[in-house]
Design a protein around this motif. Structure first.
Motif, mmCIF file in Angstrom:
data_model
loop_
_atom_site.group_PDB
_atom_site.id
_atom_site.type_symbol
_atom_site.label_atom_id
_atom_site.label_comp_id
_atom_site.label_asym_id
_atom_site.label_seq_id
_atom_site.Cartn_x
_atom_site.Cartn_y
_atom_site.Cartn_z
ATOM 1 N N GLY A 175 15.917 16.114 47.840
ATOM 2 C CA GLY A 175 15.079 16.601 46.755
ATOM 3 C C GLY A 175 15.500 17.925 46.158
ATOM 4 O O GLY A 175 14.826 18.446 45.255
ATOM 5 N N GLY A 209 7.202 8.591 38.687
ATOM 6 C CA GLY A 209 6.974 9.686 39.608
ATOM 7 C C GLY A 209 7.172 9.398 41.074
ATOM 8 O O GLY A 209 7.355 10.317 41.869
ATOM 9 N N ALA A 265 7.654 12.926 36.201
ATOM 10 C CA ALA A 265 8.736 11.991 35.878
ATOM 11 C C ALA A 265 8.220 10.864 34.996
ATOM 12 O O ALA A 265 7.051 10.471 35.063
ATOM 13 C CB ALA A 265 9.340 11.419 37.156
ATOM 14 N N HIS A 277 11.333 9.944 46.734
ATOM 15 C CA HIS A 277 11.254 11.249 46.090
ATOM 16 C C HIS A 277 10.122 11.201 45.081
ATOM 17 O O HIS A 277 9.973 10.221 44.355
ATOM 18 C CB HIS A 277 12.576 11.592 45.383
ATOM 19 C CG HIS A 277 12.515 12.870 44.599
ATOM 20 N ND1 HIS A 277 12.495 14.110 45.203
ATOM 21 C CD2 HIS A 277 12.450 13.105 43.257
ATOM 22 C CE1 HIS A 277 12.440 15.050 44.272
ATOM 23 N NE2 HIS A 277 12.406 14.458 43.092
ATOM 24 N N ARG A 278 9.312 12.261 45.024
ATOM 25 C CA ARG A 278 8.175 12.279 44.112
ATOM 26 C C ARG A 278 8.271 13.451 43.143
ATOM 27 O O ARG A 278 8.625 14.563 43.546
ATOM 28 C CB ARG A 278 6.863 12.357 44.893
ATOM 29 C CG ARG A 278 6.587 11.123 45.727
ATOM 30 C CD ARG A 278 5.170 11.106 46.258
ATOM 31 N NE ARG A 278 4.917 9.855 46.991
ATOM 32 C CZ ARG A 278 3.730 9.284 47.105
ATOM 33 N NH1 ARG A 278 2.664 9.849 46.531
ATOM 34 N NH2 ARG A 278 3.585 8.162 47.772
ATOM 35 N N ASP A 279 7.950 13.159 41.904
ATOM 36 C CA ASP A 279 7.837 14.191 40.870
ATOM 37 C C ASP A 279 6.752 13.722 39.917
ATOM 38 O O ASP A 279 6.932 12.741 39.182
ATOM 39 C CB ASP A 279 9.169 14.355 40.131
ATOM 40 C CG ASP A 279 9.140 15.484 39.111
ATOM 41 O OD1 ASP A 279 8.042 15.794 38.592
ATOM 42 O OD2 ASP A 279 10.212 16.026 38.797
ATOM 43 N N LYS A 312 16.679 15.891 35.415
ATOM 44 C CA LYS A 312 16.984 16.470 36.715
ATOM 45 C C LYS A 312 17.926 15.566 37.501
ATOM 46 O O LYS A 312 17.815 14.345 37.432
ATOM 47 C CB LYS A 312 15.700 16.672 37.530
ATOM 48 C CG LYS A 312 14.803 17.795 37.035
ATOM 49 C CD LYS A 312 13.607 17.987 37.956
ATOM 50 C CE LYS A 312 12.735 19.145 37.498
ATOM 51 N NZ LYS A 312 11.560 19.339 38.395
ATOM 52 N N THR A 359 11.989 13.962 33.073
ATOM 53 C CA THR A 359 10.703 14.582 33.364
ATOM 54 C C THR A 359 10.300 15.414 32.147
ATOM 55 O O THR A 359 11.021 15.431 31.141
ATOM 56 C CB THR A 359 10.809 15.424 34.658
ATOM 57 O OG1 THR A 359 9.544 15.986 34.963
ATOM 58 C CG2 THR A 359 11.834 16.514 34.529
#
Length: 373
Positions: free
Chosen positions: A164, A90, A110, A105-107, A158, A126
């Motif tokens: 982003g 993530g 993920a 970049h953050r998710d 993704k 993700t």
């Protein structure tokens, strides 16, 4: 007497053939560390390290610009189901040799593979939670083993820009045939189909490894459809599918629940894309002595050797095209998950481990900052 079998057998450098080993440095992230990434030379000596603020969300790589691409565990991600704590990521960071963050970049959703492209874009895996009706269409797995919230979480892929913005996305729920890609019967229904590697192909399409259905597939970037499928008659809970320069696919084949064989062993295979024939294979001469039930990596090196990660046991080794081992290193660091905000899996993995997800090797020319003179 030493009670750890791995430690008793020996740690650090176990052997090197200086005439046949590829020149360079091996990079790995210890999974139960707070965020340690090491670079070691062919003598097993640590030549550089990064101590980063998040525990490894699987692995690290060195980019063409010399910076480190690191995938850390997101500090505020939702706690979807217990094993999510083991393989989530993530925080996708690019850091310089000193550890300073260049971009991030953050998710929070993920997991597993977060592929840093050379232009600063990202291709990564993700998940999304499926509704009750949609989740019920996912076939196979252990009955009643959905996530604690009753959901099946399905994979997505993704591709995002440096800023982003989503450039392309794909959902398993939209494109995978439920019969053809049913969960294997020993798998919980919490996560389908569990994509553990994603790789951009030279032709623009996407290569993905689907662990819990034992499949490697190529996804059409244009249509989202599956245009190539290596199924469970060939691979068994495999990892780390990548493309070689000639278009063949290199795969770490774990071997758990392999068809028609009762003895478990891991292997690395090189598969021709045209007819799915195996062009090259490595397995240990005593096959059952090389095995990791989960995780694992394979990288074809510049001199034709192959670097292999026997992940659960912290073992990294290099073999020639003829299958001779010319370098072997065992991660000497052990730790459990206590203190890493992963309470859900402290019981699952309640022992000090030296496990690695995947290691990579780089030639001296690929790390010019290491020896600037």
């Amino acid at each position: 007497m030493e009670q750890s079998t791995l430690a008793r057998r020996g740690l650090g450098l176990r052997g090197v053939d200086v005439d046949k080993v590829s020149p360079g440095y091996t990079l790995f992230a210890h999974l139960t560390s707070p965020g340690t990434v090491k670079l070691v030379d062919n003598q097993g000596k640590e030549v550089h390290r990064w101590d980063l603020p998040y525990r490894p969300g699987r692995h690290a790589q060195i980019l063409k610009n010399g910076n480190l691409a690191y995938n850390g565990v997101h500090p505020d991600a939702p706690r979807l189901f217990p094993l999510w704590q083991k393989y989530r990521g993530g925080v996708m960071m690019e850091v310089d040799p000193s550890g300073a963050v260049v971009r991030e970049h953050r998710d929070p959703y993920a997991h597993h593979d977060q592929h840093h492209l050379d232009n600063g874009e990202l291709l990564y895996t993700t998940v999304e939670g499926l509704g009750t009706e949609s989740g019920a269409t996912v076939l196979g797995g252990i009955p009643g083993s959905e996530a604690p919230d009753g959901k099946v979480y399905a994979d997505c892929i993704k591709h995002v820009s440096q800023s982003g913005d989503v450039l392309w996305s794909w959902k398993a729920s939209d494109h995978l045939d439920r019969d053809r890609f049913a969960l294997q019967p020993h798998y919980p229904r919490e996560h389908w189909p569990l994509i553990n590697s994603v790789y951009p192909l030279q032709d623009g399409n996407i290569l993905a490894s689907l662990r819990s259905v034992s499949a490697v597939v190529i996804i059409s970037r244009e249509t989202g459809k599956i245009i190539w499928h290596l199924d469970s008659t060939v691979v068994a809970q495999q990892h780390c599918a990548s493309e070689l320069d000639n278009g063949d696919i290199l795969i770490f084949d774990n071997g758990t629940f392999r068809h028609h064989e009762s003895a478990t062993y891991s292997r690395v295979i090189q598969v021709a894309r045209q007819d799915k024939s195996i062009q090259w294979e490595y397995r240990d001469p005593h096959p059952m002595t090389f095995f990791t039930p989960f995780m694992g990596g394979a990288q074809r090196l510049l001199n034709g050797n192959t670097l292999i990660t026997e992940a659960a046991f912290g073992r990294i080794f290099e073999v020639t095209e003829q299958g001779a081992i010319v370098w072997e290193y065992i991660n000497p660091d052990f730790a459990d998950y206590s203190g890493l905000d992963a309470r859900e899996i402290e019981g699952y993995f309640g022992y000090p481990a030296n496990a690695l997800f995947r290691a990579y090797k780089y030639s001296p020319e690929q790390i010019p900052w290491l020896h600037p003179n």
